[in-house]
Every structure is written in structure tokens, then in C-alpha cells.
Design an enzyme around this catalytic site. Structure first.
Site, PDB file in Angstrom:
ATOM      1  N   ASN A   7     -13.310  -3.307-118.203  1.00  0.00           N
ATOM      2  CA  ASN A   7     -13.961  -4.618-118.148  1.00  0.00           C
ATOM      3  C   ASN A   7     -14.763  -4.825-119.436  1.00  0.00           C
ATOM      4  O   ASN A   7     -15.677  -4.051-119.737  1.00  0.00           O
ATOM      5  CB  ASN A   7     -14.880  -4.676-116.920  1.00  0.00           C
ATOM      6  CG  ASN A   7     -15.558  -6.037-116.785  1.00  0.00           C
ATOM      7  OD1 ASN A   7     -16.085  -6.564-117.760  1.00  0.00           O
ATOM      8  ND2 ASN A   7     -15.554  -6.600-115.597  1.00  0.00           N
ATOM      9  N   HIS A  10     -19.174  -7.303-121.233  1.00  0.00           N
ATOM     10  CA  HIS A  10     -20.422  -7.054-121.980  1.00  0.00           C
ATOM     11  C   HIS A  10     -20.256  -7.256-123.481  1.00  0.00           C
ATOM     12  O   HIS A  10     -21.236  -7.500-124.179  1.00  0.00           O
ATOM     13  CB  HIS A  10     -20.929  -5.638-121.720  1.00  0.00           C
ATOM     14  CG  HIS A  10     -21.636  -5.468-120.403  1.00  0.00           C
ATOM     15  ND1 HIS A  10     -21.740  -6.463-119.471  1.00  0.00           N
ATOM     16  CD2 HIS A  10     -22.284  -4.398-119.872  1.00  0.00           C
ATOM     17  CE1 HIS A  10     -22.410  -6.007-118.427  1.00  0.00           C
ATOM     18  NE2 HIS A  10     -22.750  -4.759-118.648  1.00  0.00           N
ATOM     19  N   HIS A  43     -14.256 -11.373-116.481  1.00  0.00           N
ATOM     20  CA  HIS A  43     -14.766 -12.259-115.432  1.00  0.00           C
ATOM     21  C   HIS A  43     -15.162 -13.579-116.091  1.00  0.00           C
ATOM     22  O   HIS A  43     -16.091 -13.612-116.898  1.00  0.00           O
ATOM     23  CB  HIS A  43     -15.972 -11.596-114.760  1.00  0.00           C
ATOM     24  CG  HIS A  43     -16.544 -12.364-113.604  1.00  0.00           C
ATOM     25  ND1 HIS A  43     -17.569 -11.867-112.830  1.00  0.00           N
ATOM     26  CD2 HIS A  43     -16.244 -13.578-113.086  1.00  0.00           C
ATOM     27  CE1 HIS A  43     -17.871 -12.751-111.882  1.00  0.00           C
ATOM     28  NE2 HIS A  43     -17.089 -13.808-112.025  1.00  0.00           N
ATOM     29  N   ARG A  45     -17.029 -16.585-115.590  1.00  0.00           N
ATOM     30  CA  ARG A  45     -18.023 -17.080-114.633  1.00  0.00           C
ATOM     31  C   ARG A  45     -18.176 -18.582-114.760  1.00  0.00           C
ATOM     32  O   ARG A  45     -17.964 -19.155-115.831  1.00  0.00           O
ATOM     33  CB  ARG A  45     -19.380 -16.402-114.872  1.00  0.00           C
ATOM     34  CG  ARG A  45     -19.382 -14.913-114.611  1.00  0.00           C
ATOM     35  CD  ARG A  45     -20.780 -14.351-114.733  1.00  0.00           C
ATOM     36  NE  ARG A  45     -21.586 -14.719-113.591  1.00  0.00           N
ATOM     37  CZ  ARG A  45     -21.873 -13.899-112.573  1.00  0.00           C
ATOM     38  NH1 ARG A  45     -21.437 -12.659-112.572  1.00  0.00           N
ATOM     39  NH2 ARG A  45     -22.601 -14.307-111.561  1.00  0.00           N
ATOM     40  N   ARG A  49     -21.462 -17.385-118.943  1.00  0.00           N
ATOM     41  CA  ARG A  49     -22.544 -16.651-119.625  1.00  0.00           C
ATOM     42  C   ARG A  49     -22.014 -15.593-120.591  1.00  0.00           C
ATOM     43  O   ARG A  49     -22.709 -15.171-121.483  1.00  0.00           O
ATOM     44  CB  ARG A  49     -23.516 -16.035-118.632  1.00  0.00           C
ATOM     45  CG  ARG A  49     -22.948 -14.874-117.854  1.00  0.00           C
ATOM     46  CD  ARG A  49     -24.033 -14.184-117.039  1.00  0.00           C
ATOM     47  NE  ARG A  49     -24.448 -14.958-115.903  1.00  0.00           N
ATOM     48  CZ  ARG A  49     -24.939 -14.427-114.773  1.00  0.00           C
ATOM     49  NH1 ARG A  49     -25.069 -13.121-114.680  1.00  0.00           N
ATOM     50  NH2 ARG A  49     -25.289 -15.172-113.766  1.00  0.00           N
ATOM     51  N   GLU A  70     -11.085 -11.828-113.202  1.00  0.00           N
ATOM     52  CA  GLU A  70     -11.996 -11.931-112.054  1.00  0.00           C
ATOM     53  C   GLU A  70     -12.544 -13.348-112.033  1.00  0.00           C
ATOM     54  O   GLU A  70     -12.977 -13.861-113.078  1.00  0.00           O
ATOM     55  CB  GLU A  70     -13.176 -10.967-112.217  1.00  0.00           C
ATOM     56  CG  GLU A  70     -12.816  -9.520-112.101  1.00  0.00           C
ATOM     57  CD  GLU A  70     -14.046  -8.641-112.342  1.00  0.00           C
ATOM     58  OE1 GLU A  70     -15.157  -9.172-112.521  1.00  0.00           O
ATOM     59  OE2 GLU A  70     -13.873  -7.438-112.362  1.00  0.00           O
ATOM     60  N   THR A 101     -22.115  -9.195-110.249  1.00  0.00           N
ATOM     61  CA  THR A 101     -21.581  -9.439-108.911  1.00  0.00           C
ATOM     62  C   THR A 101     -22.283  -8.509-107.921  1.00  0.00           C
ATOM     63  O   THR A 101     -22.255  -7.298-108.091  1.00  0.00           O
ATOM     64  CB  THR A 101     -20.064  -9.160-108.892  1.00  0.00           C
ATOM     65  OG1 THR A 101     -19.486  -9.776-110.045  1.00  0.00           O
ATOM     66  CG2 THR A 101     -19.424  -9.718-107.651  1.00  0.00           C
ATOM     67  N   GLU A 151     -10.012  -4.834-103.880  1.00  0.00           N
ATOM     68  CA  GLU A 151     -10.795  -3.947-104.749  1.00  0.00           C
ATOM     69  C   GLU A 151     -12.026  -3.564-103.957  1.00  0.00           C
ATOM     70  O   GLU A 151     -12.829  -4.432-103.580  1.00  0.00           O
ATOM     71  CB  GLU A 151     -11.189  -4.653-106.053  1.00  0.00           C
ATOM     72  CG  GLU A 151     -12.064  -3.748-106.927  1.00  0.00           C
ATOM     73  CD  GLU A 151     -12.305  -4.294-108.328  1.00  0.00           C
ATOM     74  OE1 GLU A 151     -11.434  -5.004-108.869  1.00  0.00           O
ATOM     75  OE2 GLU A 151     -13.381  -4.000-108.876  1.00  0.00           O
ATOM     76  N   HIS A 191     -17.168  -1.177-109.675  1.00  0.00           N
ATOM     77  CA  HIS A 191     -18.564  -1.616-109.713  1.00  0.00           C
ATOM     78  C   HIS A 191     -19.508  -0.425-109.697  1.00  0.00           C
ATOM     79  O   HIS A 191     -19.553   0.330-108.740  1.00  0.00           O
ATOM     80  CB  HIS A 191     -18.941  -2.572-108.580  1.00  0.00           C
ATOM     81  CG  HIS A 191     -20.128  -3.405-108.959  1.00  0.00           C
ATOM     82  ND1 HIS A 191     -20.004  -4.644-109.540  1.00  0.00           N
ATOM     83  CD2 HIS A 191     -21.446  -3.135-108.911  1.00  0.00           C
ATOM     84  CE1 HIS A 191     -21.208  -5.113-109.809  1.00  0.00           C
ATOM     85  NE2 HIS A 191     -22.096  -4.221-109.447  1.00  0.00           N
TER      86      HIS A 191
HETATM   87  N1  PXP Z   1     -15.045  -4.953-110.443  1.00  0.00           N
HETATM   88  C1  PXP Z   1     -15.613  -6.153-110.198  1.00  0.00           C
HETATM   89  C2  PXP Z   1     -14.986  -7.052-109.197  1.00  0.00           C
HETATM   90  C3  PXP Z   1     -16.753  -6.585-110.911  1.00  0.00           C
HETATM   91  O1  PXP Z   1     -17.299  -7.794-110.644  1.00  0.00           O
HETATM   92  C4  PXP Z   1     -17.295  -5.726-111.878  1.00  0.00           C
HETATM   93  C5  PXP Z   1     -18.487  -6.171-112.666  1.00  0.00           C
HETATM   94  O2  PXP Z   1     -18.157  -7.263-113.452  1.00  0.00           O
HETATM   95  C6  PXP Z   1     -16.662  -4.502-112.119  1.00  0.00           C
HETATM   96  C7  PXP Z   1     -15.555  -4.120-111.369  1.00  0.00           C
HETATM   97  C8  PXP Z   1     -17.152  -3.540-113.156  1.00  0.00           C
HETATM   98  O3  PXP Z   1     -18.419  -3.087-112.815  1.00  0.00           O
HETATM   99  P1  PXP Z   1     -19.260  -2.244-113.844  1.00  0.00           P
HETATM  100  O4  PXP Z   1     -19.540  -3.120-115.023  1.00  0.00           O
HETATM  101  O5  PXP Z   1     -20.480  -1.873-113.079  1.00  0.00           O
HETATM  102  O6  PXP Z   1     -18.415  -1.066-114.243  1.00  0.00           O
END
Ligand code: PXP
Length: 240
Positions: A7, A10, A43, A45, A49, A70, A101, A151, A191
Site C-alpha cells: 500500500n 503514505h 486507497h 478517499r 487526502r 480500496e 480506516t 480482507e 491493517h
Molecule cells: N488494508 C486496508 C483495507 C486498509 O484500509 C489499509 C490501510 O490503508 C491497509 C490494508 C494497510 O494498513 P497499514 O498501512 O496499517 O499496513
């Protein structure tokens, strides 16, 4: 072992902090793939953001593994997804004021809406994954929507404050996997996973893909710091 979806939200968060063009999440996706990422996750949003629509459009063309988008199950996002056609979609709950999330999607409480969104997306051959807590009622409702994947939200496991709680939460995830597979669903998770807590989740039977962001980007910032500073010293001396 499960595959890794990286992901890269960031990376866009840092870019948006200055409303500039660096760092580019598209470049981050290329590097992640070169390092072995099996998929790229972003993601989009509602408040934009971090990831922007333009990022998703370019990633659609450049990602060589698979692109997992996402998004919240809203009309606006469904329209964007149907146009961009990512390789799969993970439906997530979204609240404007949250930092990230927070909980899983309430599929059981919104079954008609979820069924419709899944039908719209899968009707265009985009497999859908439901980001849910590992609760039987949510897993079975997800199966009822005909979604191909769930998931499992690993937040409670990741945030456990002692070993006994962590083990209990791992058991909940393991049971969730088995309930889902029995219901015909494929299982991903994510997550809050880190370098230190990922392995037991990776070992869960039937686990297909882990989506991980924060810990990877955090580590990237630190392992890249020395080189970045060294290169700036070279740049100051005109030697880059
Ligand atoms: N899966 C989903 C559905 C998420 O919303 C997120 C956070 O954006 C992640 C995985 C990844 O989480 P993390 O950034 O804590 O690894």
C-alpha cells in the site's frame, strides 16, 4: 505463503503535505515491484487526502503486477472504478474524520447496498473484496453479496497489548479464514501488520494476500535517510 500487496498511500501523503510532485507514488510502485511486491494497493478517499484520481489512472497503465483499489462503496467511487478498471477492488468503510480506516465494513447491516455495488463491479469483471472484521455474521453476509474475496481486518491482532490477547486475536483470524473458505470466499488480510507481527498471520491456512503499507513506508524513510543526506551534500557541492 501469501503474496504481498504494497500500500503506497503514505507516499502520496508526503507529496500532498507540500502539494508538490514528489515523492511520486507511481515511482514508488515501480520500485516496490522491482523489489518483489506482488501487487500495488491504493486507497482513493472521498476527501483525496493522499492518492489522487490521476495517480490511479497512471498506475492503471504502469503497474505490472496487479492494482488493488480500496474505496468506499459510494456512487462516485463506483463510477471511477468502472472507468479505470483496477484488477480488483477492496470495499472499505470511510469516515472523513478518521486518521486511517478504523473498523471493518458493515456488510450484514447494509446487505442490499453491498449486493448492488458488488454486482455493478463484478458485472464488469472486477473482482471485489470486502474489508471486514473476522466475525461470522460479516463473513457470511460477504458471501451472500457474491464477492470473490474478503480482507480480514488485522487491526485488533496488531494492537493487542499482550501475548495472550494477540494469540486470542490470531485464533479469531484463523477461524475467520476457515469460515470464509467454507463459504466459498478467498481470503486476504491487512491493517497494522508490521515486520514483527506479520509472520503468524502469513502462516494462517488459506491466506492469499497481505496488504501492508505503514510499516513498509516507515522503514523506507529510515533505510533511505543516510543515502538521501549524502546525496544532498553532493548536490550542495555540485557533485551529484
Ligand atoms: N488494508 C486496508 C483495507 C486498509 O484500509 C489499509 C490501510 O490503508 C491497509 C490494508 C494497510 O494498513 P497499514 O498501512 O496499517 O499496513
Amino acid at each position: 505463503m501469501p503474496t504481498l500487496g504494497v500500500n503506497i498511500d503514505h507516499v502520496a501523503t508526503i507529496r500532498q503535505a507540500r502539494q508538490t510532485v514528489e515523492p511520486d507514488p507511481v515511482a514508488a510502485a515501480v520500485l516496490a515491484e522491482l523489489a518483489g511486491a506482488d501487487g500495488i494497493t491504493v486507497h482513493l478517499r472521498e476527501d483525496r487526502r493522499h492518492i489522487q484520481e490521476r495517480d490511479v489512472r497512471i498506475l492503471r497503465q504502469t503497474v505490472r503486477t496487479h492494482l488493488n483499489l480500496e474505496m468506499a462503496p459510494t456512487k462516485e467511487m463506483v463510477a471511477i472504478a468502472l472507468e479505470i478498471k483496477p484488477d480488483y477492488i477492496t470495499l472499505v468503510p470511510e469516515r472523513r474524520e478518521e486518521v486511517t480506516t478504523e473498523g471493518g465494513l458493515d456488510v450484514a447491516g447494509n446487505l442490499p447496498q453491498m449486493r448492488e455495488v458488488v454486482a455493478q463491479l463484478q458485472g464488469e469483471d472486477i473482482p471485489v473484496s470486502m474489508f471486514i472484521d473476522a466475525e461470522r455474521v460479516q463473513i457470511e453476509a460477504s458471501a451472500e453479496t457474491q464477492a470473490k474475496f474478503i480482507e480480514l481486518h488485522t487491526g485488533s491482532y496488531a494492537e493487542a497489548e499482550d501475548e495472550a490477547t494477540r494469540y486470542k486475536e490470531l485464533t479469531v483470524l484463523a477461524d475467520g479464514c476457515q469460515i470464509a473458505i467454507a463459504a466459498g470466499l478467498r481470503v486476504n488480510a491487512g491493517h497494522g501488520l508490521t515486520y514483527w507481527n506479520v509472520y503468524p498471520v502469513a502462516c494462517l491456512e488459506g491466506m492469499e494476500e497481505l496488504n501492508i503499507g505503514h510499516t513498509i513506508i516507515s522503514r523506507a524513510v529510515l533505510v533511505g535517510m543516510e543515502r538521501a543526506v549524502r546525496e544532498m551534500k553532493l548536490a550542495i557541492y555540485g557533485n551529484l
